[in-house]
Design a protein around this motif. Structure first.
Motif, mmCIF file in Angstrom:
data_model
loop_
_atom_site.group_PDB
_atom_site.id
_atom_site.type_symbol
_atom_site.label_atom_id
_atom_site.label_comp_id
_atom_site.label_asym_id
_atom_site.label_seq_id
_atom_site.Cartn_x
_atom_site.Cartn_y
_atom_site.Cartn_z
ATOM 1 N N GLU A 1 0.976 -1.189 0.171
ATOM 2 C CA GLU A 1 -0.021 0.338 -0.037
ATOM 3 C C GLU A 1 0.928 1.379 -0.097
ATOM 4 O O GLU A 1 2.531 1.551 -0.046
ATOM 5 C CB GLU A 1 -0.991 -0.480 1.215
ATOM 6 C CG GLU A 1 -1.930 -1.159 1.646
ATOM 7 C CD GLU A 1 -2.458 -1.153 2.745
ATOM 8 O OE1 GLU A 1 -2.312 -0.574 3.206
ATOM 9 O OE2 GLU A 1 -3.659 -2.593 3.048
ATOM 10 N N GLU A 2 0.067 2.584 -0.110
ATOM 11 C CA GLU A 2 1.104 3.434 0.159
ATOM 12 C C GLU A 2 1.739 3.782 0.957
ATOM 13 O O GLU A 2 2.918 4.215 1.179
ATOM 14 C CB GLU A 2 0.140 4.830 -0.884
ATOM 15 C CG GLU A 2 -0.174 5.537 -2.398
ATOM 16 C CD GLU A 2 -0.966 6.050 -1.972
ATOM 17 O OE1 GLU A 2 -1.651 6.947 -1.220
ATOM 18 O OE2 GLU A 2 -0.984 6.411 -2.995
ATOM 19 N N ASN A 3 1.000 3.216 2.192
ATOM 20 C CA ASN A 3 1.754 3.668 3.396
ATOM 21 C C ASN A 3 2.375 2.229 4.206
ATOM 22 O O ASN A 3 2.766 2.615 4.857
ATOM 23 C CB ASN A 3 0.558 4.072 4.775
ATOM 24 C CG ASN A 3 -0.341 2.911 5.246
ATOM 25 O OD1 ASN A 3 0.159 1.833 4.461
ATOM 26 N ND2 ASN A 3 -0.909 3.026 5.802
ATOM 27 N N SER A 4 2.534 1.945 2.964
ATOM 28 C CA SER A 4 3.935 0.520 3.680
ATOM 29 C C SER A 4 5.335 1.315 3.663
ATOM 30 O O SER A 4 5.639 2.081 3.287
ATOM 31 C CB SER A 4 4.038 -0.623 1.987
ATOM 32 O OG SER A 4 2.833 -1.888 2.126
ATOM 33 N N ILE B 1 0.313 -0.426 -6.812
ATOM 34 C CA ILE B 1 0.048 0.157 -5.909
ATOM 35 C C ILE B 1 -1.234 1.064 -7.054
ATOM 36 O O ILE B 1 -2.762 1.064 -6.435
ATOM 37 C CB ILE B 1 0.530 1.400 -5.259
ATOM 38 C CG1 ILE B 1 1.625 0.541 -3.743
ATOM 39 C CG2 ILE B 1 -0.437 2.297 -4.722
ATOM 40 C CD1 ILE B 1 2.430 1.165 -3.330
ATOM 41 N N LYS C 1 -3.993 -1.240 -7.736
ATOM 42 C CA LYS C 1 -4.927 -1.601 -7.265
ATOM 43 C C LYS C 1 -5.385 -0.022 -6.476
ATOM 44 O O LYS C 1 -6.863 -1.178 -6.355
ATOM 45 C CB LYS C 1 -3.526 -1.817 -5.734
ATOM 46 C CG LYS C 1 -2.997 -3.159 -5.494
ATOM 47 C CD LYS C 1 -2.465 -3.116 -4.093
ATOM 48 C CE LYS C 1 -1.297 -4.150 -3.533
ATOM 49 N NZ LYS C 1 -1.111 -4.845 -2.611
ATOM 50 N N LYS C 2 -5.056 0.512 -6.874
ATOM 51 C CA LYS C 2 -6.150 2.118 -5.862
ATOM 52 C C LYS C 2 -6.949 2.527 -7.499
ATOM 53 O O LYS C 2 -7.565 3.918 -8.053
ATOM 54 C CB LYS C 2 -5.149 2.757 -6.451
ATOM 55 C CG LYS C 2 -4.408 2.757 -5.203
ATOM 56 C CD LYS C 2 -4.217 4.204 -4.388
ATOM 57 C CE LYS C 2 -4.614 5.361 -4.069
ATOM 58 N NZ LYS C 2 -4.100 6.464 -3.589
#
Length: 433
Positions: free
Chosen positions: A53-56, A101, A104-105
């Motif tokens: 995810e973006e915040n991984s 990502i 995914k989005k």
């Protein structure tokens, strides 16, 4: 161990334990255990990609982006790769983690597996809606030509021998009939394709939204394998021992600079003609990890959308300098021309003329491979006035893959060969004005 803890956070305990075990073994005896570690690397890669995810953690992002397993493996080379850590905005160039990502989005439609792309039985790139619009447009154009022909025929009359003016009309009628026959042939081809596509659509099983599953990480794995090549370095982790063979790092900043320069070298491969309007529409560029040797076009258009952007793949770490970037665009241009030719690629335009050149000179093999090699020479050597191409190829590329006028003028001062081509351009422009 803090780096590894963050890298492996969230993955299965058994997989984590096996990864650490094989990592330790390869550090003790690299040659004996590197293949075993390669296997577990890809298991972890796909696992982390599913969680991404973006915040991984940045450790996971860099693992997917560049294959960085352990900073100690790159003690001498951090300066060479520090640029890849920087945040660089782009709607064209993506690192592998950014690409996954984005999929995914739902910012970008998923890519297609290579075996599906290469299956000649699947006309998956063709959008029925676009073909229907094109079919209706061709019918409308034909109706206009029919009216023109009717008006011409009305002018064929006279009490005595036909006048010279009527004979002029005869010539125009013959031309109009030839044009109508060609238009009708194109319409028949489009109708056949449409009928075939509609039949396939009727036979396709309906899929529910619950069947939607991430597959892009598996496609990225295929992309990496292809960029490395059959005889390249198959070891996937970034390590100084292999990194010494890398002579170009394709950071996003560097690729963005290449694209800006490329607008002068080959603007035609960065633009698309959408309903008569020229639109800047470069393909997506995906920078994949691994010790790469080649760049290539993954798909010339976006899924089933014939007006969608294609996608090309360039290795983040290149063993062949900047060549993979130009290889990728060469293959993209060839595939795109074929895609937009509606089956007439051997007869019309850039691919048609180049194909006839190969036939006339009795070249054997895949035309695309010859084209990509010549394309790379065109945009890297000929653009600098270094003559590497056969005369017919140079003339074809000058017409269909033209340099910016500023480059043409410089080349005209370098050699009489380019001067002739440039003067021919100027004469043509004067005659059209």
């Amino acid at each position: 161990m803090e780096y590894l803890d963050k890298l492996l956070s969230g993955i299965d305990d058994g997989l984590k334990e096996e990864f650490l075990k094989r990592k330790k073994l390869q550090e003790e005896n690299f040659n004996e255990y590197k293949d075993s570690f390669t296997e577990i690397f890809w298991d972890v890669y796909l696992n982390i990609a599913e969680l991404l995810e973006e915040n991984s953690p940045m450790e996971q992002r860099l693992f997917i982006r560049a294959g960085i397993v352990d900073p100690r493996y790159l003690a001498k080379d951090w300066d060479r790769i520090k640029e890849i850590v920087k945040l660089v905005q782009s709607d064209t160039v993506f690192y592998a983690d950014e690409w996954i990502i984005a999929i995914k989005k739902s910012k970008v439609p998923p890519s297609t597996f290579e075996d599906v792309i290469q299956d000649s039985m699947q006309e998956r790139q063709i959008d029925p809606t676009m073909f229907e619009k094109e079919y209706e447009r061709r019918l409308f154009e034909r109706s206009i030509e029919e009216e023109k022909l009717k008006d011409l025929v009305k002018g064929i009359q006279g009490k005595g021998p036909y006048s010279k003016g009527v004979y002029v009309i005869f010539d125009e009628v013959i031309k109009a009939i030839g044009k109508l026959k060609k238009m009708d042939s194109d319409i028949k081809n489009l109708k056949e394709v449409l009928d075939s596509m509609h039949e396939k659509q009727r036979n396709l099983p309906l899929k529910s939204s619950s069947e939607k599953k991430l597959t892009e990480h598996l496609v990225v794995r295929q992309m990496v394998k292809k960029a490395i090549g059959k005889f390249g370095i198959q070891y996937p982790a970034l390590i100084s021992n292999y990194f010494k063979e890398i002579n170009q790092v394709f950071t996003k900043s560097f690729v963005n600079e290449l694209i800006e320069n490329f607008k002068l070298i080959d603007k035609t491969s960065l633009t698309r003609n959408i309903r008569g309007t020229e639109v800047l529409m470069p393909p997506y560029i995906i920078l994949v990890p691994g010790y790469g040797e080649m760049g290539f076009c993954w798909e010339p258009i976006e899924g089933l959308n014939i007006y969608g952007r294609g996608r090309i793949v360039v290795p983040l770490f290149s063993r062949k300098g900047t060549e993979p970037f130009y290889q990728a665009f060469g293959e993209y241009r060839w595939k795109l021309e074929k895609e937009l030719s509606f089956g007439r690629w051997m007869e019309e335009g850039l691919t048609g003329e180049y194909y006839r050149y190969l036939e006339d000179n009795k070249y054997k093999g895949n035309p695309a491979e010859y084209f990509v090699k010549d394309y790379v020479l065109w945009v890297t050597k000929e653009v600098a006035g270094i003559q590497k191409l056969e005369k017919p190829v140079r003339e074809i590329f000058w017409r269909y893959i033209p340099f910016d006028d500023s480059i043409k003028e410089k080349l005209a001062n370098v050699s009489y060969i380019y001067q002739q081509l440039w003067e021919k351009d100027l004469r043509k422009r004067r005659s059209q004005s």
